[in-house]
Design a protein around this motif. Structure first.
Motif, PDB file in Angstrom:
ATOM      1  N   HIS A  21       0.897  -1.140   0.010  1.00 38.07           N
ATOM      2  CA  HIS A  21       0.081   0.105  -0.224  1.00 38.07           C
ATOM      3  C   HIS A  21       0.831   1.170  -0.119  1.00 38.07           C
ATOM      4  CE1 HIS A  21      -3.336   2.663   0.706  1.00 38.07           C
ATOM      5  NE2 HIS A  21      -4.342   1.765   1.156  1.00 38.07           N
ATOM      6  N   ASP A  22       1.074   1.710  -1.058  1.00 36.73           N
ATOM      7  CA  ASP A  22       2.085   2.847  -1.402  1.00 36.73           C
ATOM      8  C   ASP A  22       1.797   4.067  -0.374  1.00 36.73           C
ATOM      9  OD1 ASP A  22       3.717   1.531  -3.193  1.00 36.73           O
ATOM     10  OD2 ASP A  22       2.441   2.408  -4.940  1.00 36.73           O
ATOM     11  N   ASP A  23       0.431   4.514  -0.313  1.00 39.95           N
ATOM     12  CA  ASP A  23      -0.093   5.560   0.471  1.00 39.95           C
ATOM     13  C   ASP A  23       0.331   5.475   1.965  1.00 39.95           C
ATOM     14  OD1 ASP A  23      -1.088   6.639  -1.932  1.00 39.95           O
ATOM     15  OD2 ASP A  23      -3.116   6.206  -1.286  1.00 39.95           O
ATOM     16  N   GLN A  24      -0.052   4.262   2.621  1.00 37.83           N
ATOM     17  CA  GLN A  24       0.154   3.886   3.700  1.00 37.83           C
ATOM     18  C   GLN A  24       1.783   3.787   4.140  1.00 37.83           C
ATOM     19  OE1 GLN A  24      -2.735   4.968   4.642  1.00 37.83           O
ATOM     20  NE2 GLN A  24      -2.730   3.499   6.636  1.00 37.83           N
ATOM     21  N   ASN A  25       2.468   3.287   3.059  1.00 36.54           N
ATOM     22  CA  ASN A  25       4.048   3.165   3.257  1.00 36.54           C
ATOM     23  C   ASN A  25       4.552   4.669   3.381  1.00 36.54           C
ATOM     24  OD1 ASN A  25       6.340   1.820   3.208  1.00 36.54           O
ATOM     25  ND2 ASN A  25       6.699   2.293   1.032  1.00 36.54           N
ATOM     26  N   ALA A  26       3.927   5.469   2.760  1.00 33.63           N
ATOM     27  CA  ALA A  26       4.366   6.870   2.779  1.00 33.63           C
ATOM     28  C   ALA A  26       4.114   7.473   4.213  1.00 33.63           C
ATOM     29  CB  ALA A  26       3.828   7.788   1.673  1.00 33.63           C
ATOM     30  N   LYS A  27       3.179   7.187   4.835  1.00 28.21           N
ATOM     31  CA  LYS A  27       2.832   7.494   6.181  1.00 28.21           C
ATOM     32  C   LYS A  27       3.795   6.987   7.106  1.00 28.21           C
ATOM     33  CE  LYS A  27      -2.186   8.223   5.497  1.00 28.21           C
ATOM     34  NZ  LYS A  27      -3.532   7.467   5.989  1.00 28.21           N
ATOM     35  N   ASN A  43       7.059   8.744   6.756  1.00 25.38           N
ATOM     36  CA  ASN A  43       6.960  10.290   7.314  1.00 25.38           C
ATOM     37  C   ASN A  43       7.079   9.925   8.899  1.00 25.38           C
ATOM     38  OD1 ASN A  43       6.998  11.435   4.890  1.00 25.38           O
ATOM     39  ND2 ASN A  43       4.693  11.239   4.596  1.00 25.38           N
ATOM     40  N   TRP A  44       6.542   9.190   9.333  1.00 24.17           N
ATOM     41  CA  TRP A  44       6.333   8.838  10.851  1.00 24.17           C
ATOM     42  C   TRP A  44       7.793   8.809  11.381  1.00 24.17           C
ATOM     43  CZ3 TRP A  44       7.511   5.455  14.525  1.00 24.17           C
ATOM     44  CH2 TRP A  44       7.203   5.310  15.813  1.00 24.17           C
ATOM     45  N   ILE A  45       8.609   7.820  10.750  1.00 22.94           N
ATOM     46  CA  ILE A  45       9.812   7.563  11.162  1.00 22.94           C
ATOM     47  C   ILE A  45      10.578   8.635  11.077  1.00 22.94           C
ATOM     48  CG2 ILE A  45      11.882   6.204  10.507  1.00 22.94           C
ATOM     49  CD1 ILE A  45       9.934   3.615   9.776  1.00 22.94           C
ATOM     50  N   ALA A  46      10.613   9.388  10.056  1.00 22.83           N
ATOM     51  CA  ALA A  46      11.299  10.556   9.763  1.00 22.83           C
ATOM     52  C   ALA A  46      11.147  11.646  10.826  1.00 22.83           C
ATOM     53  CB  ALA A  46      10.990  11.152   8.130  1.00 22.83           C
ATOM     54  N   ASN A  47       9.839  11.811  11.194  1.00 22.54           N
ATOM     55  CA  ASN A  47       9.521  12.828  12.206  1.00 22.54           C
ATOM     56  C   ASN A  47       9.729  12.317  13.777  1.00 22.54           C
ATOM     57  OD1 ASN A  47       8.786  14.631  10.193  1.00 22.54           O
ATOM     58  ND2 ASN A  47       6.410  13.756  10.207  1.00 22.54           N
ATOM     59  N   THR A  48      10.156  11.077  13.827  1.00 20.66           N
ATOM     60  CA  THR A  48      10.097  10.496  15.275  1.00 20.66           C
ATOM     61  C   THR A  48      11.583  10.303  15.457  1.00 20.66           C
ATOM     62  OG1 THR A  48       8.067   9.463  15.041  1.00 20.66           O
ATOM     63  CG2 THR A  48       9.489   8.560  16.557  1.00 20.66           C
ATOM     64  N   ILE A  49      12.617   9.643  14.564  1.00 21.81           N
ATOM     65  CA  ILE A  49      13.777   9.252  14.720  1.00 21.81           C
ATOM     66  C   ILE A  49      14.779  10.615  15.097  1.00 21.81           C
ATOM     67  CG2 ILE A  49      14.627   9.058  12.338  1.00 21.81           C
ATOM     68  CD1 ILE A  49      15.919   6.360  13.492  1.00 21.81           C
ATOM     69  N   THR A  50      15.736  10.605  15.630  1.00 22.12           N
ATOM     70  CA  THR A  50      16.747  11.834  15.737  1.00 22.12           C
ATOM     71  C   THR A  50      17.257  12.235  14.543  1.00 22.12           C
ATOM     72  OG1 THR A  50      17.164  11.169  18.238  1.00 22.12           O
ATOM     73  CG2 THR A  50      18.904  12.594  17.017  1.00 22.12           C
ATOM     74  N   GLY A 103      15.925  -0.907   1.399  1.00 20.01           N
ATOM     75  CA  GLY A 103      16.050   0.705   1.906  1.00 20.01           C
ATOM     76  C   GLY A 103      14.792   1.254   1.910  1.00 20.01           C
ATOM     77  N   ASN A 104      13.623   0.333   1.949  1.00 17.23           N
ATOM     78  CA  ASN A 104      12.357   1.165   2.034  1.00 17.23           C
ATOM     79  C   ASN A 104      12.356   2.377   2.952  1.00 17.23           C
ATOM     80  OD1 ASN A 104       9.415   1.559   1.340  1.00 17.23           O
ATOM     81  ND2 ASN A 104       9.227   0.449   3.224  1.00 17.23           N
ATOM     82  N   LEU A 105      12.677   2.045   4.312  1.00 15.03           N
ATOM     83  CA  LEU A 105      12.376   2.736   5.420  1.00 15.03           C
ATOM     84  C   LEU A 105      13.491   3.831   5.597  1.00 15.03           C
ATOM     85  CD1 LEU A 105      10.697   0.521   7.716  1.00 15.03           C
ATOM     86  CD2 LEU A 105       9.556   2.089   6.146  1.00 15.03           C
ATOM     87  N   ALA A 130       7.108   6.174  21.779  1.00 14.22           N
ATOM     88  CA  ALA A 130       5.919   6.589  20.837  1.00 14.22           C
ATOM     89  C   ALA A 130       5.614   5.143  20.318  1.00 14.22           C
ATOM     90  CB  ALA A 130       6.717   7.464  19.854  1.00 14.22           C
ATOM     91  N   VAL A 131       4.107   5.256  19.850  1.00 15.40           N
ATOM     92  CA  VAL A 131       3.598   3.937  19.150  1.00 15.40           C
ATOM     93  C   VAL A 131       2.705   4.755  17.988  1.00 15.40           C
ATOM     94  CG1 VAL A 131       1.765   2.348  19.086  1.00 15.40           C
ATOM     95  CG2 VAL A 131       3.655   2.586  20.856  1.00 15.40           C
ATOM     96  N   ALA A 132       2.891   4.075  16.857  1.00 16.79           N
ATOM     97  CA  ALA A 132       1.996   4.477  15.832  1.00 16.79           C
ATOM     98  C   ALA A 132       1.529   3.139  15.020  1.00 16.79           C
ATOM     99  CB  ALA A 132       2.688   5.393  14.715  1.00 16.79           C
ATOM    100  N   LEU A 133       0.102   3.269  14.717  1.00  9.17           N
ATOM    101  CA  LEU A 133      -0.544   2.286  13.873  1.00  9.17           C
ATOM    102  C   LEU A 133      -0.743   2.376  12.477  1.00  9.17           C
ATOM    103  CD1 LEU A 133      -2.694   1.165  16.795  1.00  9.17           C
ATOM    104  CD2 LEU A 133      -0.363   0.403  16.259  1.00  9.17           C
ATOM    105  N   PHE A 134      -0.823   1.568  11.714  1.00  5.17           N
ATOM    106  CA  PHE A 134      -0.955   2.040  10.320  1.00  5.17           C
ATOM    107  C   PHE A 134      -1.639   0.830   9.433  1.00  5.17           C
ATOM    108  CE2 PHE A 134       3.024   3.751  11.645  1.00  5.17           C
ATOM    109  CZ  PHE A 134       3.025   5.052  10.927  1.00  5.17           C
ATOM    110  N   ASP A 135      -2.533   1.192   8.633  1.00  9.50           N
ATOM    111  CA  ASP A 135      -3.261   0.012   7.882  1.00  9.50           C
ATOM    112  C   ASP A 135      -2.894  -0.051   6.381  1.00  9.50           C
ATOM    113  OD1 ASP A 135      -5.117  -1.717   7.142  1.00  9.50           O
ATOM    114  OD2 ASP A 135      -7.134  -0.620   7.505  1.00  9.50           O
TER     115      ASP A 135
END
Length: 375
Positions: A211-217, A220-227, A242-244, A354-359
Motif C-alpha cells: 500500500h504505497d499511500d500507507q507506506n508513505a505515512k 514520514n512517521w519514522i522521519a519525524n520521530t527518529i533523531t 532500503g524502503n524505510l 511513541a507508538v503508531a499504527l498503520f493500515d
C-alpha cells in the motif's frame, strides 16, 4: 445466547469481532466460539469443526438474521477466495478492531500506551495493492481458495491497483498458452509500469510494501520521530532495499541497510554513504559489532519478518547495544510478536516513547505497528 437445533449445528449470536478476523460468540456452556465471515449482531447457524478446552472454531452454515452493520461484499468471490476476509464489515469497524487488537496485545504484556500514540487508518481502502500473486490453469485465472489449493477464477481483484486489473485479460491470454497450471506475480512499479514474473519462487518480483499511500505515512512517521543528526549512523536491519531508510540519507553520516534480499550492487542514485549488506542480520551484526563507527550516535530500524525477532532477540539486542545504538524504531505486522519484542526491549532498560499504527491491508485483519524506544 445460543440454542441447540435438531442436527449437529447450533445457533449463535455474534457479539464481537476478534482481531484475528472471526466473529465471536459463546455456546450454551459459555465456551467462546470463533466464526469466520460473520459480523457483530448476526444470528447464525454454525457447525463446530475444531474444539479446544476454552474455545471452539465454527463453520458458518447460514445467516439467520443479518446484523445492521453487515454490508454487501464488493467482490463476487468473497467467501471463497482466500484473500479478503472483511469485505462484509464497514471500514470504521475494521479499523476499530485492528487498533484495539494492538492495544490489547500491548496490555497482555503489561505495556501502557505512551503519550505519543498515533493512528493512521487508510483513506484508500479499495484498489490499493501494488502487487498480487495469481494462479491459473488454461484460461482460468484467479486465486487459491481459503485453506486449499483449489482455484477460484475471478475477472478482477477489487483491492488490486487499477493497472493490475487493466492487465487481467492480457494475463489470462498469456497464461492460456502455457502447458500446465501456472503462477504469475504481477507488480505495479513506482513508474506505473506493470512487471510480470511467471512460475518463479515467491517474491521473485521483489519485496515492496503493498500500500504505497500507507507506506508513505510510515516513512514520514519514522522521519519525524527518529533523531535528526548528520553526525549519527543508522542501521536499517531487515531493511530489504532500503524502503524505510533511503529517504533519510541526507540526515545521517552513514546508513547500513542489512537484509538477505538487499541489492548486491548499489542502485543508481543511492549516495555513497548509504551501504547495502546482502547478509543475514545476525551474521552481519556478529561480524560488525566490534567495528568503530566515527559518529556521535547510533540509531536502528528493525523490521523483521512476521514472527518478530523470536529466538534471535537476545543476540540482536546485545549486538546493537555493544554498537552503542541508543534509539530504535521497531516495526511489526503481527501484533502479538511485535508487542512481545517491545516488552523484551523494555525489560532490558529500553524506554517506550511513541507508538503508531498503520493500515496497510484494508478488507483484512492485518495491521502494521511501529514503536520508538530509547535508552
Amino acid at each position: 445466547m445460543s440454542e441447540d437445533v435438531k442436527d449437529d449445528s447450533i445457533v449463535l449470536e455474534i457479539k464481537d469481532i476478534a482481531r484475528g478476523g472471526s466473529g465471536v460468540s459463546r455456546d450454551a456452556s459459555g465456551r467462546v466460539v470463533f466464526v469466520p465471515k460473520t459480523a457483530p449482531g448476526d444470528r447464525v447457524r454454525v457447525r463446530i469443526i475444531e474444539e479446544e478446552k476454552k474455545y471452539a472454531q465454527g463453520e458458518l452454515l447460514e445467516i439467520l438474521d443479518s446484523s445492521p452493520v453487515r454490508q454487501k461484499p464488493r467482490c463476487p468471490a468473497f467467501g471463497s477466495c482466500g484473500g479478503c476476509t472483511w469485505q462484509h464489515l464497514p471500514y470504521e469497524l475494521q479499523w476499530k478492531t485492528k487498533s484495539s487488537g494492538v492495544q490489547h496485545a500491548l496490555s497482555r504484556v503489561k505495556i501502557e500506551l505512551p503519550s505519543s500514540f498515533e493512528e493512521h487508518p487508510a483513506e484508500r481502502i479499495w484498489e490499493y495493492r501494488n502487487r498480487v500473486q495469481l494462479r491459473g490453469e488454461g484460461s482460468r485465472i484467479g486465486f487459491h481458495a481459503a485453506g486449499s489449493r483449489d482455484l477460484v477464477p475471478v475477472n478482477r481483484c477489487d483491492i488490486a491497483r487499477p493497472e493490475i486489473n487493466s492487465a487481467w485479460e492480457t494475463l489470462r491470454e498469456e497464461g492460456s498458452r502455457l502447458p500446465k497450471p501456472y503462477k504469475v506475480e504481477v507488480a505495479v512499479e513506482e513508474t506505473g509500469a506493470i512487471r510480470k514474473v511467471w512460475n518463479s519462487r515467491h517474491g521473485a518480483a521483489g519485496f515492496r510494501q503493498i500500500h504505497d499511500d500507507q507506506n508513505a505515512k510510515l516513512r514520514n512517521w519514522i522521519a519525524n520521530t527518529i533523531t535528526s543528526d548528520p553526525q549519527r549512523v543508522l542501521f536499517d536491519l531487515f531493511g530489504g532495499s532500503g524502503n524505510l531508510s533511503l529517504g533519510l540519507a541526507a540526515r545521517f553520516a552513514e546508513i547500513h541497510c542489512v537484509d538477505f534480499s538487499a541489492p548486491s550492487v548499489r542502485p543508481e542514485g543511492v549516495p555513497s554513504h548509504f551501504h547495502f549488506h546482502r547478509a543475514g542480520v545476525g551474521e552481519w551484526l556478529a561480524r560488525t559489532r566490534n567495528r568503530v563507527f566515527p559518529c556521535a550516535g547510533r540509531s536502528a530500524i528493525l523490521d523483521p519478518p512476521r514472527e518478530g525477532l523470536a529466538d534471535r532477540f537476545s543476540e540482536i539486542e546485545e549486538a546493537i547495544c555493544r554498537m552503542n545504538v541508543d534509539e530504535l524504531v521497531a516495526v511489526g505486522c503481527d501484533p502479538d510478536a511485535w508487542a512481545r519484542d517491545v516488552s523484551r526491549f523494555i525489560r532490558r532498560s529500553w524506554r517506550l516513547k511513541a507508538v503508531a499504527l498503520f493500515d496497510f491491508f484494508p478488507q483484512t485483519p492485518h495491521i502494521e505497528s511501529a514503536a520508538l524506544l530509547v535508552r
